[in-house]
Motif scaffolding. Structure first.
Motif, PDB file in Angstrom:
ATOM      1  N   PRO A 121       0.980  -1.194   0.083  1.00  0.00           N
ATOM      2  CA  PRO A 121       0.077   0.315  -0.063  1.00  0.00           C
ATOM      3  C   PRO A 121       0.762   1.340   0.029  1.00  0.00           C
ATOM      4  O   PRO A 121       1.911   1.594   0.290  1.00  0.00           O
ATOM      5  CB  PRO A 121      -1.044   0.007   1.442  1.00  0.00           C
ATOM      6  CG  PRO A 121       0.113  -0.716   2.501  1.00  0.00           C
ATOM      7  CD  PRO A 121       0.794  -2.011   1.389  1.00  0.00           C
ATOM      8  N   PRO A 122       0.404   2.797  -0.442  1.00  0.00           N
ATOM      9  CA  PRO A 122       0.750   3.536  -0.310  1.00  0.00           C
ATOM     10  C   PRO A 122       1.528   3.887   1.402  1.00  0.00           C
ATOM     11  O   PRO A 122       0.618   3.681   2.573  1.00  0.00           O
ATOM     12  CB  PRO A 122       0.157   4.467  -0.601  1.00  0.00           C
ATOM     13  CG  PRO A 122      -0.846   4.017  -1.645  1.00  0.00           C
ATOM     14  CD  PRO A 122      -0.689   3.296  -0.857  1.00  0.00           C
ATOM     15  N   ASN A 123       2.775   4.844   1.097  1.00  0.00           N
ATOM     16  CA  ASN A 123       2.922   4.661   2.965  1.00  0.00           C
ATOM     17  C   ASN A 123       3.704   3.290   3.228  1.00  0.00           C
ATOM     18  O   ASN A 123       4.512   3.611   4.404  1.00  0.00           O
ATOM     19  CB  ASN A 123       2.038   5.485   3.204  1.00  0.00           C
ATOM     20  CG  ASN A 123       2.382   6.833   3.233  1.00  0.00           C
ATOM     21  OD1 ASN A 123       3.802   7.070   2.684  1.00  0.00           O
ATOM     22  ND2 ASN A 123       1.662   8.411   3.557  1.00  0.00           N
ATOM     23  N   SER A 127       9.619   2.967  -1.351  1.00  0.00           N
ATOM     24  CA  SER A 127      10.693   3.665  -1.614  1.00  0.00           C
ATOM     25  C   SER A 127      12.173   3.960  -0.950  1.00  0.00           C
ATOM     26  O   SER A 127      13.083   3.913  -1.479  1.00  0.00           O
ATOM     27  CB  SER A 127       9.845   4.585  -1.897  1.00  0.00           C
ATOM     28  OG  SER A 127       9.642   4.984  -2.771  1.00  0.00           O
ATOM     29  N   SER A 128      11.199   3.835   0.708  1.00  0.00           N
ATOM     30  CA  SER A 128      12.872   3.747   1.132  1.00  0.00           C
ATOM     31  C   SER A 128      13.365   2.809   1.852  1.00  0.00           C
ATOM     32  O   SER A 128      14.462   2.597   1.345  1.00  0.00           O
ATOM     33  CB  SER A 128      12.113   4.359   2.850  1.00  0.00           C
ATOM     34  OG  SER A 128      11.457   5.628   3.095  1.00  0.00           O
ATOM     35  N   ILE A 140      12.561   8.901  -4.774  1.00  0.00           N
ATOM     36  CA  ILE A 140      11.939   9.797  -3.659  1.00  0.00           C
ATOM     37  C   ILE A 140      10.594   9.243  -2.961  1.00  0.00           C
ATOM     38  O   ILE A 140       9.800   8.955  -2.666  1.00  0.00           O
ATOM     39  CB  ILE A 140      10.746  10.962  -4.679  1.00  0.00           C
ATOM     40  CG1 ILE A 140      11.925  11.760  -5.752  1.00  0.00           C
ATOM     41  CG2 ILE A 140      10.094  11.661  -3.952  1.00  0.00           C
ATOM     42  CD1 ILE A 140      11.218  12.378  -6.493  1.00  0.00           C
ATOM     43  N   VAL A 141      11.216  10.180  -1.345  1.00  0.00           N
ATOM     44  CA  VAL A 141      10.569   9.105  -0.207  1.00  0.00           C
ATOM     45  C   VAL A 141       9.958  10.993   0.016  1.00  0.00           C
ATOM     46  O   VAL A 141      10.049  11.233   0.496  1.00  0.00           O
ATOM     47  CB  VAL A 141      11.084   8.853   0.969  1.00  0.00           C
ATOM     48  CG1 VAL A 141      10.535   8.319   2.472  1.00  0.00           C
ATOM     49  CG2 VAL A 141      12.430   7.428   0.206  1.00  0.00           C
ATOM     50  N   SER A 142       7.936  10.436   0.595  1.00  0.00           N
ATOM     51  CA  SER A 142       7.715  11.070   1.448  1.00  0.00           C
ATOM     52  C   SER A 142       6.618  10.772   1.872  1.00  0.00           C
ATOM     53  O   SER A 142       6.243   9.598   2.511  1.00  0.00           O
ATOM     54  CB  SER A 142       6.786  12.730   0.012  1.00  0.00           C
ATOM     55  OG  SER A 142       5.741  12.144  -0.448  1.00  0.00           O
ATOM     56  N   SER A 143       5.912  11.661   2.752  1.00  0.00           N
ATOM     57  CA  SER A 143       4.831  10.946   3.376  1.00  0.00           C
ATOM     58  C   SER A 143       3.205  11.138   2.731  1.00  0.00           C
ATOM     59  O   SER A 143       2.372  10.855   3.456  1.00  0.00           O
ATOM     60  CB  SER A 143       4.668  12.117   5.413  1.00  0.00           C
ATOM     61  OG  SER A 143       4.749  13.076   4.630  1.00  0.00           O
ATOM     62  N   THR A 148       5.636   7.642  -5.761  1.00  0.00           N
ATOM     63  CA  THR A 148       6.076   7.098  -6.547  1.00  0.00           C
ATOM     64  C   THR A 148       4.832   6.813  -7.443  1.00  0.00           C
ATOM     65  O   THR A 148       4.101   6.140  -7.018  1.00  0.00           O
ATOM     66  CB  THR A 148       6.118   5.383  -5.942  1.00  0.00           C
ATOM     67  OG1 THR A 148       6.959   5.877  -4.846  1.00  0.00           O
ATOM     68  CG2 THR A 148       7.610   5.297  -6.771  1.00  0.00           C
ATOM     69  N   LYS A 222       9.018  -0.081   9.171  1.00  0.00           N
ATOM     70  CA  LYS A 222       8.819   0.615   9.777  1.00  0.00           C
ATOM     71  C   LYS A 222       9.458  -0.202  11.078  1.00  0.00           C
ATOM     72  O   LYS A 222       8.479   0.631  12.156  1.00  0.00           O
ATOM     73  CB  LYS A 222       7.971   1.480  10.107  1.00  0.00           C
ATOM     74  CG  LYS A 222       7.289   2.453   8.251  1.00  0.00           C
ATOM     75  CD  LYS A 222       6.634   3.468   8.797  1.00  0.00           C
ATOM     76  CE  LYS A 222       6.387   3.344   7.174  1.00  0.00           C
ATOM     77  NZ  LYS A 222       4.947   4.351   7.149  1.00  0.00           N
ATOM     78  N   ASP A 224      11.040   0.620  13.958  1.00  0.00           N
ATOM     79  CA  ASP A 224      11.674   1.381  14.899  1.00  0.00           C
ATOM     80  C   ASP A 224      10.391   1.775  15.493  1.00  0.00           C
ATOM     81  O   ASP A 224      10.864   2.420  16.309  1.00  0.00           O
ATOM     82  CB  ASP A 224      12.110   1.812  14.424  1.00  0.00           C
ATOM     83  CG  ASP A 224      11.422   3.154  13.350  1.00  0.00           C
ATOM     84  OD1 ASP A 224      11.440   4.283  13.304  1.00  0.00           O
ATOM     85  OD2 ASP A 224      11.500   2.138  12.038  1.00  0.00           O
ATOM     86  N   SER A 239      13.622  -2.243   9.483  1.00  0.00           N
ATOM     87  CA  SER A 239      13.456  -0.481   9.387  1.00  0.00           C
ATOM     88  C   SER A 239      13.963   0.136   8.285  1.00  0.00           C
ATOM     89  O   SER A 239      15.362   0.012   8.766  1.00  0.00           O
ATOM     90  CB  SER A 239      14.042   0.583  11.149  1.00  0.00           C
ATOM     91  OG  SER A 239      13.596   1.427  10.670  1.00  0.00           O
TER      92      SER A 239
HETATM   93  N1  LIG Z   1       9.653   5.210  11.375  1.00  0.00           N
HETATM   94  C1  LIG Z   1       9.871   5.001   9.872  1.00  0.00           C
HETATM   95  N2  LIG Z   1       9.438   5.753   9.125  1.00  0.00           N
HETATM   96  C2  LIG Z   1       9.280   4.854   7.801  1.00  0.00           C
HETATM   97  C3  LIG Z   1      10.428   3.953   7.235  1.00  0.00           C
HETATM   98  N3  LIG Z   1      10.458   3.742   6.465  1.00  0.00           N
HETATM   99  C4  LIG Z   1       9.421   4.249   5.865  1.00  0.00           C
HETATM  100  N4  LIG Z   1       9.394   5.472   6.562  1.00  0.00           N
HETATM  101  C5  LIG Z   1       8.639   6.953   6.528  1.00  0.00           C
HETATM  102  O1  LIG Z   1       7.199   6.409   5.225  1.00  0.00           O
HETATM  103  C6  LIG Z   1       6.665   7.268   4.893  1.00  0.00           C
HETATM  104  C7  LIG Z   1       6.643   6.575   3.153  1.00  0.00           C
HETATM  105  O2  LIG Z   1       7.869   6.245   3.271  1.00  0.00           O
HETATM  106  P1  LIG Z   1       7.937   5.779   0.989  1.00  0.00           P
HETATM  107  O3  LIG Z   1       9.038   5.531   0.991  1.00  0.00           O
HETATM  108  O4  LIG Z   1       7.739   6.607   0.490  1.00  0.00           O
HETATM  109  O5  LIG Z   1       6.461   5.232   1.041  1.00  0.00           O
HETATM  110  P2  LIG Z   1       5.915   4.337   0.203  1.00  0.00           P
HETATM  111  O6  LIG Z   1       4.855   5.098  -0.317  1.00  0.00           O
HETATM  112  O7  LIG Z   1       5.649   2.620   0.729  1.00  0.00           O
HETATM  113  O8  LIG Z   1       7.372   4.126  -0.893  1.00  0.00           O
HETATM  114  C8  LIG Z   1       8.251   8.687   4.670  1.00  0.00           C
HETATM  115  O9  LIG Z   1       7.175   9.664   5.741  1.00  0.00           O
HETATM  116  C9  LIG Z   1       9.225   7.931   5.282  1.00  0.00           C
HETATM  117  O10 LIG Z   1       9.320   8.900   5.783  1.00  0.00           O
HETATM  118  C10 LIG Z   1      10.708   3.389   8.775  1.00  0.00           C
HETATM  119  O11 LIG Z   1      11.559   2.391   8.280  1.00  0.00           O
HETATM  120  N5  LIG Z   1      10.445   3.362   9.869  1.00  0.00           N
END
Ligand SMILES: Nc1nc2c(ncn2[C@@H]2O[C@H](COP(=O)(O)OP(=O)(O)O)[C@@H](O)[C@H]2O)c(=O)[nH]1
Ligand SMILES: [Mg+2]
Length: 332
Positions: A121-123, A127-128, A140-143, A148, A222, A224, A239
């Motif tokens: 799912p999104p977020n 990408s992280s 690109i990583v964002s909340s 993406t 996540k 952590d 994480s």
């Molecule tokens: N606490 C925490 N936040 C994370 C972690 N990985 C990603 N995030 C946060 O989750 C949000 C979405 O991350 P993103 O990598 O863009 O997710 P995507 O939409 O699945 O690609 C961002 O605000 C990241 O900073 C993690 O391992 N720990």
């Protein structure tokens, strides 16, 4: 001026290389990991050529037997019944080809890279994780959910195996036109993936059930945040932020790739062209039935021999050669 692949082509035309050895040479030039190099060396060293010749020799002997039955059936010195042992030999040869074909396309996968798709799912943190696995900022990583949209690929070398990591658009109900196209691409990539990592965060579970059929491993992200549930089916929890569990995931991917590709024993075939030739030969043999008119059996044998001959370049249209040699760079 030398054309691309000119020297390899001349070696081929002068009988110094067969077509599969020339392909092996091209693969060797393109190899970027040790397992790809080993496979290319096996091909360039004539492994597939030798096997094709061995198969072909059996076919040629069977052809001689069948044709003797056609031409001299009224003469005394030809065994009266062509079918004595004939059908069993045809079957045995077909089985040998069938066994070679049942390799899960591992040669092609090793040549192109073992594809690992990050989905969820999104977020969820796809990408992280992509960036953590690649050890650089590729995505690109964002909340903001739906960040993406395009597929992003990174090539990794995991213990000699080439792995293509693919970051995707998160799957969800909502989304604008662009995000919907992103999700369509995600699904398409998932269905052709060698391994899918379904990522779910404690706060982002998503719906895994609408994923296309593929080998899937569930990964919790996540970690952590300390919100991990105990009743989960997740294989691994990690994480991207702290790096905890990321090396375990790399080891898991390497293990899956090794099991699928068995790089310690290079595959016989590494291109679709090889597979089609062997499959066509095998199918021709499969059409031979005991006590069918011997002329028909002889024709099927001829087709089978021809498929193998075209694979190693003994016969074949010029455009196939053009296709293969044009992929070399100039001066090779
Ligand atoms: N606490 C925490 N936040 C994370 C972690 N990985 C990603 N995030 C946060 O989750 C949000 C979405 O991350 P993103 O990598 O863009 O997710 P995507 O939409 O699945 O690609 C961002 O605000 C990241 O900073 C993690 O391992 N720990
Ligand atoms: Mg993303």
């Amino acid at each position: 001026m030398a054309e691309p692949g000119e020297f390899a082509r001349r070696a081929f035309l002068n009988g110094k290389l067969d077509l599969t050895e020339a392909e092996g040479l091209a693969d060797l030039i393109d190899a970027s990991t040790s397992a790809q190099r080993d496979q290319a060396l096996a091909l360039a060293g004539g492994r597939l050529r030798d096997q094709a010749q061995a198969w072909r020799n059996v076919i040629l002997a069977l052809q001689a037997q069948a044709e003797a039955g056609i031409d001299f059936s009224d003469e005394g010195d030809v065994p009266g019944n062509v079918w004595d042992g004939f059908a069993a030999e045809v079957r045995c040869l077909g089985d040998s080809m069938q066994a070679a074909l049942a390799d899960g396309r591992r040669g092609e996968i090793l040549r192109n890279g073992f594809t690992v798709v990050l989905a969820g799912p999104p977020n969820a943190g796809k990408s992280s994780l992509m960036n953590a696995l690649a050890r650089r900022d590729v995505a690109i990583v964002s909340s903001i959910p739906g960040t993406t949209r395009d597929l992003i690929e990174v090539a990794l070398d995991l213990e000699g195996i080439p792995v293509i990591l693919v970051d995707t658009a998160g799957l969800r109900e909502a989304g604008d036109e662009i995000e919907l196209e992103g999700m369509r691409r995600t699904r398409a990539r998932v269905s052709s993936a060698d391994l899918v990592l379904w990522l779910e965060a404690p706060d982002q579970k998503g719906d895994i059930s609408d994923l296309p059929d593929a080998p899937i491993v569930l990964i919790g992200t996540k970690s952590d945040l300390g919100l991990i549930e105990s009743d989960t089916e997740q294989t691994l929890c990690l994480s991207a932020r702290t790096g905890q569990g990321v090396d375990d995931l790399l080891a898991l991917i390497a293990e899956r790739a090794r099991l699928a590709l068995r790089p310690e024993e290079p595959a016989l075939m590494s291109r679709e062209r090889h597979r089609i030739s062997v499959r066509d030969a095998c199918e021709a043999l499969g059409r031979i039935e005991e006590h069918m008119p011997v002329e028909v059996a002889a024709e099927e044998l001829r087709l089978a021999a021809r498929s193998l001959a075209s694979m190693i370049g003994l016969v074949g249209p010029e455009d196939v050669l053009g296709e293969i040699f044009s992929r070399f760079c100039i001066g090779k």
